[in-house]
Design an enzyme around this catalytic site. Structure first.
Site, PDB file in Angstrom:
ATOM      1  N   ASP A  45      14.883 -14.740  16.059  1.00 15.31           N
ATOM      2  CA  ASP A  45      14.050 -14.268  14.953  1.00 15.31           C
ATOM      3  C   ASP A  45      12.934 -15.274  14.689  1.00 15.31           C
ATOM      4  O   ASP A  45      11.818 -14.900  14.309  1.00 15.31           O
ATOM      5  CB  ASP A  45      14.909 -14.083  13.692  1.00 15.31           C
ATOM      6  CG  ASP A  45      15.787 -12.844  13.800  1.00 15.31           C
ATOM      7  OD1 ASP A  45      15.401 -11.896  14.499  1.00 15.31           O
ATOM      8  OD2 ASP A  45      16.864 -12.838  13.180  1.00 15.31           O
ATOM      9  N   GLY A  46      13.239 -16.565  14.895  1.00 13.83           N
ATOM     10  CA  GLY A  46      12.229 -17.613  14.733  1.00 13.83           C
ATOM     11  C   GLY A  46      11.062 -17.401  15.698  1.00 13.83           C
ATOM     12  O   GLY A  46       9.898 -17.625  15.343  1.00 13.83           O
ATOM     13  N   HIS A  50       6.805 -16.737  15.158  1.00 15.11           N
ATOM     14  CA  HIS A  50       5.680 -17.316  15.916  1.00 15.11           C
ATOM     15  C   HIS A  50       4.787 -16.195  16.467  1.00 15.11           C
ATOM     16  O   HIS A  50       3.559 -16.276  16.402  1.00 15.11           O
ATOM     17  CB  HIS A  50       6.195 -18.163  17.073  1.00 15.11           C
ATOM     18  CG  HIS A  50       6.714 -19.501  16.656  1.00 15.11           C
ATOM     19  ND1 HIS A  50       5.979 -20.662  16.757  1.00 15.11           N
ATOM     20  CD2 HIS A  50       7.897 -19.864  16.116  1.00 15.11           C
ATOM     21  CE1 HIS A  50       6.687 -21.675  16.294  1.00 15.11           C
ATOM     22  NE2 HIS A  50       7.858 -21.227  15.902  1.00 15.11           N
ATOM     23  N   ARG A 153      11.283 -24.965 -13.991  1.00 15.97           N
ATOM     24  CA  ARG A 153      11.498 -26.361 -13.601  1.00 15.97           C
ATOM     25  C   ARG A 153      12.695 -26.392 -12.675  1.00 15.97           C
ATOM     26  O   ARG A 153      13.751 -25.825 -12.985  1.00 15.97           O
ATOM     27  CB  ARG A 153      11.775 -27.235 -14.820  1.00 15.97           C
ATOM     28  CG  ARG A 153      10.565 -27.455 -15.702  1.00 15.97           C
ATOM     29  CD  ARG A 153      10.950 -28.254 -16.940  1.00 15.97           C
ATOM     30  NE  ARG A 153       9.786 -28.539 -17.763  1.00 15.97           N
ATOM     31  CZ  ARG A 153       9.236 -27.666 -18.599  1.00 15.97           C
ATOM     32  NH1 ARG A 153       9.727 -26.458 -18.734  1.00 15.97           N
ATOM     33  NH2 ARG A 153       8.184 -28.006 -19.317  1.00 15.97           N
TER      34      ARG A 153
HETATM   35  P1  NAP Z   1      14.908 -22.367  12.133  1.00 21.11           P
HETATM   36  O1  NAP Z   1      15.561 -23.464  11.363  1.00 21.11           O
HETATM   37  O2  NAP Z   1      14.919 -22.435  13.594  1.00 21.11           O
HETATM   38  O3  NAP Z   1      15.498 -20.933  11.702  1.00 21.11           O
HETATM   39  C1  NAP Z   1      16.374 -20.799  10.717  1.00 21.11           C
HETATM   40  C2  NAP Z   1      17.281 -19.606  10.987  1.00 21.11           C
HETATM   41  O4  NAP Z   1      16.724 -18.473  10.321  1.00 21.11           O
HETATM   42  C3  NAP Z   1      17.449 -19.218  12.446  1.00 21.11           C
HETATM   43  O5  NAP Z   1      18.829 -19.027  12.704  1.00 21.11           O
HETATM   44  C4  NAP Z   1      16.696 -17.899  12.549  1.00 21.11           C
HETATM   45  O6  NAP Z   1      17.256 -17.034  13.507  1.00 21.11           O
HETATM   46  C5  NAP Z   1      16.930 -17.350  11.169  1.00 21.11           C
HETATM   47  N1  NAP Z   1      16.017 -16.299  10.745  1.00 21.11           N
HETATM   48  C6  NAP Z   1      14.668 -16.242  10.827  1.00 21.11           C
HETATM   49  N2  NAP Z   1      14.229 -15.101  10.287  1.00 21.11           N
HETATM   50  C7  NAP Z   1      15.318 -14.414   9.872  1.00 21.11           C
HETATM   51  C8  NAP Z   1      15.515 -13.172   9.222  1.00 21.11           C
HETATM   52  N3  NAP Z   1      14.478 -12.394   8.871  1.00 21.11           N
HETATM   53  N4  NAP Z   1      16.769 -12.787   8.921  1.00 21.11           N
HETATM   54  C9  NAP Z   1      17.830 -13.552   9.221  1.00 21.11           C
HETATM   55  N5  NAP Z   1      17.718 -14.743   9.838  1.00 21.11           N
HETATM   56  C10 NAP Z   1      16.477 -15.168  10.149  1.00 21.11           C
HETATM   57  O7  NAP Z   1      13.442 -22.259  11.596  1.00 21.11           O
HETATM   58  P2  NAP Z   1      12.266 -21.373  12.130  1.00 21.11           P
HETATM   59  O8  NAP Z   1      12.608 -20.775  13.453  1.00 21.11           O
HETATM   60  O9  NAP Z   1      11.053 -22.187  11.982  1.00 21.11           O
HETATM   61  O10 NAP Z   1      12.293 -20.194  11.053  1.00 21.11           O
HETATM   62  C11 NAP Z   1      11.791 -20.366   9.774  1.00 21.11           C
HETATM   63  C12 NAP Z   1      12.691 -19.562   8.906  1.00 21.11           C
HETATM   64  O11 NAP Z   1      13.858 -20.301   8.663  1.00 21.11           O
HETATM   65  C13 NAP Z   1      12.102 -19.326   7.534  1.00 21.11           C
HETATM   66  O12 NAP Z   1      11.322 -18.156   7.490  1.00 21.11           O
HETATM   67  C14 NAP Z   1      13.336 -19.241   6.657  1.00 21.11           C
HETATM   68  O13 NAP Z   1      13.695 -17.905   6.353  1.00 21.11           O
HETATM   69  C15 NAP Z   1      14.441 -19.844   7.486  1.00 21.11           C
HETATM   70  N6  NAP Z   1      15.038 -20.933   6.726  1.00 21.11           N
HETATM   71  C16 NAP Z   1      16.263 -20.724   6.203  1.00 21.11           C
HETATM   72  C17 NAP Z   1      16.852 -21.697   5.406  1.00 21.11           C
HETATM   73  C18 NAP Z   1      18.199 -21.435   4.838  1.00 21.11           C
HETATM   74  O14 NAP Z   1      18.794 -20.373   5.141  1.00 21.11           O
HETATM   75  N7  NAP Z   1      18.728 -22.330   3.999  1.00 21.11           N
HETATM   76  C19 NAP Z   1      16.193 -22.904   5.151  1.00 21.11           C
HETATM   77  C20 NAP Z   1      14.940 -23.079   5.698  1.00 21.11           C
HETATM   78  C21 NAP Z   1      14.341 -22.072   6.487  1.00 21.11           C
HETATM   79  P3  NAP Z   1      17.111 -17.262  15.091  1.00 21.11           P
HETATM   80  O15 NAP Z   1      18.176 -18.238  15.440  1.00 21.11           O
HETATM   81  O16 NAP Z   1      17.363 -15.910  15.627  1.00 21.11           O
HETATM   82  O17 NAP Z   1      15.728 -17.766  15.376  1.00 21.11           O
END
Ligand code: NAP
Length: 268
Positions: A45-46, A50, A153
């Site tokens: 999904d990441g 991109h 806050r």
């Molecule tokens: P990453 O750390 O590689 O990805 C975080 C995880 O989010 C990966 O397992 C990714 O799945 C999953 N993901 C992305 N979009 C999703 C969706 N729509 N539904 C369910 N899971 C999803 O970071 P990145 O690749 O740069 O992705 C950025 C995304 O990370 C942000 O948009 C945010 O949603 C997510 N994120 C989550 C948290 C958290 O849950 N605490 C914290 C920070 C960011 P894949 O393994 O399939 O790529």
């Protein structure tokens, strides 16, 4: 068919990408990095995030397809060993397909970021978050439809799309939202709630045509994430967000309902 492929860069994704090009060439598909009709994302999904931002200026004209090289995802719903089947569907060669996939459209969020140096416009597929950079409390005023709603806050705020509701928003206790619902969801990140400071304390959803303004209410260093991208400011004035006029298109060659994806991803 004009297509483009974006992969995550790991060995398996690169191999699948090469395999896709080979099968596509056999069908006469044209590789087109400028104006593809279909963008295939290979990774997770990441990787789709991109791909989305790579073609952000072509969103009305492009449909995305995702192949997952790990577990099935929300945007990447084809498995690695189904790549040849996908090409067959795309070429309209499958007995169960026709040449035109079902185009499924998902809502996006647009935001205008106003700083002392001007205003910039952005669109996100999953979410944007606003947090402090140095561990200090973020202080922002949240207005809904030009009326003060609350003074927040805490650690920060996450504003997600329906398809992003299964990502960061879920970790914050937000609701899963079906992508046919044109709305955005505002979730709190560790708000301070006591006798002096008060926020709603739960996530809320705004329908299309409503808007939210987040005003910085003290001199503060802030980090803004937009999907996988991030930027920092010490001069943020406000962010206006609303459901975008545009939607992102996904080409579906077979059904994979949202609730099945939720069940498979989180319940097994
Ligand atoms: P990453 O750390 O590689 O990805 C975080 C995880 O989010 C990966 O397992 C990714 O799945 C999953 N993901 C992305 N979009 C999703 C969706 N729509 N539904 C369910 N899971 C999803 O970071 P990145 O690749 O740069 O992705 C950025 C995304 O990370 C942000 O948009 C945010 O949603 C997510 N994120 C989550 C948290 C958290 O849950 N605490 C914290 C920070 C960011 P894949 O393994 O399939 O790529």
């Amino acid at each position: 068919m004009r297509y483009y492929v974006l992969d995550r860069g790991d060995q398996l994704s690169i191999e699948l990408s090469e395999q896709f090009h080979k099968l596509a060439a056999e069908r006469g598909f044209q590789l087109d990095a400028e104006s593809p009709e279909i963008v295939v994302s290979i990774g997770g999904d990441g990787t789709m995030l991109h791909a989305f931002h790579t073609f952000i200026d072509h969103i009305p004209d492009v449909a995305f397809v995702g192949i997952h090289t790990g577990h099935l995802g929300f945007y990447a719903d084809w498995k690695a060993d189904e790549l040849a089947d996908l090409v067959t569907f795309m070429a309209g060669e499958s007995s169960t397909s026709d040449r035109h996939p079902k185009i499924v459209k998902y809502p996006l969020i647009e935001l205008d970021i106003q700083t002392k140096s001007g205003t910039t416009h952005h669109t996100v597929l999953n979410e944007f978050t606003l947090k402090g950079t140095d561990g200090t409390t973020v202080v922002v005023q949240v207005d809904i439809n030009d009326e003060i709603f609350e003074m927040f806050r805490g650690d920060g705020i996450c504003v997600s799309t329906p398809s992003g509701s299964t990502a960061y928003n879920k970790a914050l206790g937000g609701a899963m939202v079906h992508p046919t619902i044109e709305a955005l969801q505002i979730a709190e990140i560790a708000s301070i709630n006591n006798r002096i400071y008060r926020t709603l304390g739960s996530s809320l959803m705004l329908p299309k045509h409503h808007h939210c303004d987040i005003h910085s209410r003290k001199p503060q260093k802030l980090q803004l994430t937009m999907d996988h991208l991030n930027m920092s400011f010490d001069d943020l004035i406000s962010i206006r967000c609303q459901v975008s006029k545009h939607q992102v298109s996904f080409a579906r060659y077979r059904p994979y309902p949202f609730w099945n994806r939720v069940r498979q991803s989180f319940l097994g």
